[in-house]
Design an enzyme around this catalytic site. Structure first.
Site, PDB file in Angstrom:
ATOM      1  N   CYS A  96       3.267   8.691   0.858  1.00 17.69           N
ATOM      2  CA  CYS A  96       3.580   7.764   1.954  1.00 17.69           C
ATOM      3  C   CYS A  96       3.928   6.415   1.320  1.00 17.69           C
ATOM      4  O   CYS A  96       3.120   5.838   0.598  1.00 17.69           O
ATOM      5  CB  CYS A  96       2.382   7.656   2.893  1.00 17.69           C
ATOM      6  SG  CYS A  96       2.650   6.494   4.228  1.00 17.69           S
ATOM      7  N   GLU A 107       0.835  -1.208   0.000  1.00 16.48           N
ATOM      8  CA  GLU A 107       0.000   0.000   0.000  1.00 16.48           C
ATOM      9  C   GLU A 107       0.867   1.254   0.000  1.00 16.48           C
ATOM     10  O   GLU A 107       1.927   1.284   0.603  1.00 16.48           O
ATOM     11  CB  GLU A 107      -0.880   0.015   1.248  1.00 16.48           C
ATOM     12  CG  GLU A 107      -1.887  -1.106   1.269  1.00 16.48           C
ATOM     13  CD  GLU A 107      -2.634  -1.191   2.586  1.00 16.48           C
ATOM     14  OE1 GLU A 107      -2.531  -0.241   3.391  1.00 16.48           O
ATOM     15  OE2 GLU A 107      -3.299  -2.200   2.807  1.00 16.48           O
ATOM     16  N   CYS A 120       5.350  -6.899   7.889  1.00 13.43           N
ATOM     17  CA  CYS A 120       6.289  -6.298   8.831  1.00 13.43           C
ATOM     18  C   CYS A 120       6.537  -7.250   9.991  1.00 13.43           C
ATOM     19  O   CYS A 120       5.607  -7.857  10.519  1.00 13.43           O
ATOM     20  CB  CYS A 120       5.732  -4.976   9.349  1.00 13.43           C
ATOM     21  SG  CYS A 120       6.888  -4.124  10.432  1.00 13.43           S
TER      22      CYS A 120
HETATM   23  S1  SF4 Z   1       3.981  -3.374  12.665  1.00 11.37           S
HETATM   24 FE1  SF4 Z   1       4.721  -1.430  13.572  1.00 11.37          FE
HETATM   25  S2  SF4 Z   1       6.623  -0.982  12.463  1.00 11.37           S
HETATM   26 FE2  SF4 Z   1       5.525  -2.522  11.278  1.00 11.37          FE
HETATM   27  S3  SF4 Z   1       4.332  -1.364   9.759  1.00 11.37           S
HETATM   28 FE3  SF4 Z   1       3.000  -1.675  11.528  1.00 11.37          FE
HETATM   29  S4  SF4 Z   1       3.288   0.145  12.811  1.00 11.37           S
HETATM   30 FE4  SF4 Z   1       4.985   0.105  11.341  1.00 11.37          FE
END
Ligand code: SF4
Length: 342
Positions: free
Chosen positions: A103, A89, A110
């Site tokens: 962004c 995204e 993640c």
């Molecule tokens: S898990 Fe935490 S570090 Fe990873 S994308 Fe989401 S907010 Fe950002």
């Protein structure tokens, strides 16, 4: 197929094919100044060069498959499909002062697993290549230019932890700031981190004045261990030391992001503890109401509690700004568009 990323590499490729190296600059001009993404539209180039480019090169490492716009604040969110079919995204955020901010994501999924984040819940798949990072910028810029707009700022705040994909992040920033390419000033670029200290140190030693944004969310280690699990490895004291070092080396202010969750981190005690750890640090705190996601049992702080929290910080002489949830009616929290797009 080679991706057009480096001016020197393209000039070398042209040279090997008997084409003057200065044509490489013209290619970069077409892509980055004119926003063209189709070689056939590069009218200043001879047909033979266009044919060589079509046969051997590509500009993009992904395509937009869908987008949504939030009517309330004009945030536009894009779902981008990569060559291996993974989805990421990106978003365009409009500001009242005519800024248009891209962004950008840096990873597929993640590994940091913040408990309030849809991307974290989906787990980590892989790092994005530098080409995939730049492609998000090019696709959104092309889109913006159709409405006579242009991207003025870039924030690495999309899916992923940018500092865990450091080399590709820096390659992308080099291209964004290059006068031959996007020519965006370093001070208009922000890298957001959950607190990866080795990455903050490397960014401090990078010779550009990049803005740093730290997702803090609590001044207490026990709470932050739960909200941002990477805190177990890099605790708040060590994080603050790294931030102070960053400020002294780059002479940039640092922004702290603080998502307010009802009953969890929005009390007066939380505000005072936050004021305590930020005392003497040249910074600003962005207070962001929690963006509800499926599968997480948190509640957004009430407006009066957000105001109380902000007032307490201001009383403690901490620069705090209440932020609106950009694009919240289009699932614009990190990872949320992908989560609802099937
Ligand atoms: S898990 Fe935490 S570090 Fe990873 S994308 Fe989401 S907010 Fe950002």
């Amino acid at each position: 197929m080679r991706f057009i990323f480096s001016l020197e590499e393209l000039a070398g490729f042209f040279d090997k094919n008997g084409i003057d190296a200065y044509r490489a600059k013209q290619v970069f001009h077409c892509i980055y100044k004119k926003g063209l993404l189709d070689f056939n539209q590069f009218r200043q180039l001879p047909k033979a060069v266009i044919s060589l480019l079509n046969k051997n090169c590509r500009i993009l490492a992904g395509e937009i498959v869908t987008s949504r716009i939030c009517e309330a604040d004009k945030t536009e969110k894009f779902l981008i499909k990569l060559k291996d079919s993974y989805l990421i995204e990106s978003a365009l955020l409009s500001s009242d002062d005519a800024r248009l901010t891209a962004c950008i994501s840096t990873q597929v999924g993640c590994a940091v697993s913040c408990v309030f984040c849809a991307s974290g819940m989906a787990g980590f798949k892989r790092n994005l290549t530098k080409e995939e990072i730049i492609s998000q910028f090019l696709l959104m810029r092309h889109h913006a230019q159709k409405s006579d707009k242009d991207i003025t700022n870039v924030v690495f705040m999309g899916i992923g932890e940018p500092l865990l994909n450091f080399e590709n992040l820096i390659s992308a920033i080099d291209l964004l700031t290059s006068p031959y390419a996007a020519n965006i000033g370093s001070r208009r670029i922000t890298v957001s981190t959950s607190g990866i200290i080795p990455g903050i140190k490397k960014l401090a030693d990078y010779k550009k004045q990049i803005n740093l944004s730290v997702s803090l969310h609590s001044a207490f280690d026990d709470k932050r261990n739960t909200l941002v699990p990477v805190n177990k490895k890099y605790n708040i004291k060590a994080l603050m030391d790294a931030v102070k070092d960053y400020i002294s080396k780059t002479r940039r202010h640092v922004t702290f992001e603080y998502v307010l969750i009802s009953g969890l981190n929005d009390s007066s005690e939380d505000a005072d503890a936050l004021s305590g750890i930020l005392k003497g640090i040249s910074c600003k705190v962005n207070l962001i109401p929690y963006n509800r996601i499926e599968g997480a049992d948190f509640k957004t702080s009430a407006s009066r509690d957000v105001k109380k929290f902000a007032d307490r910080l201001l009383k403690n002489k901490i620069n705090a700004v209440r932020r609106r949830r950009k694009g919240f009616d289009i699932n614009s929290g990190c990872g949320q568009l992908k989560a609802v797009w099937k």
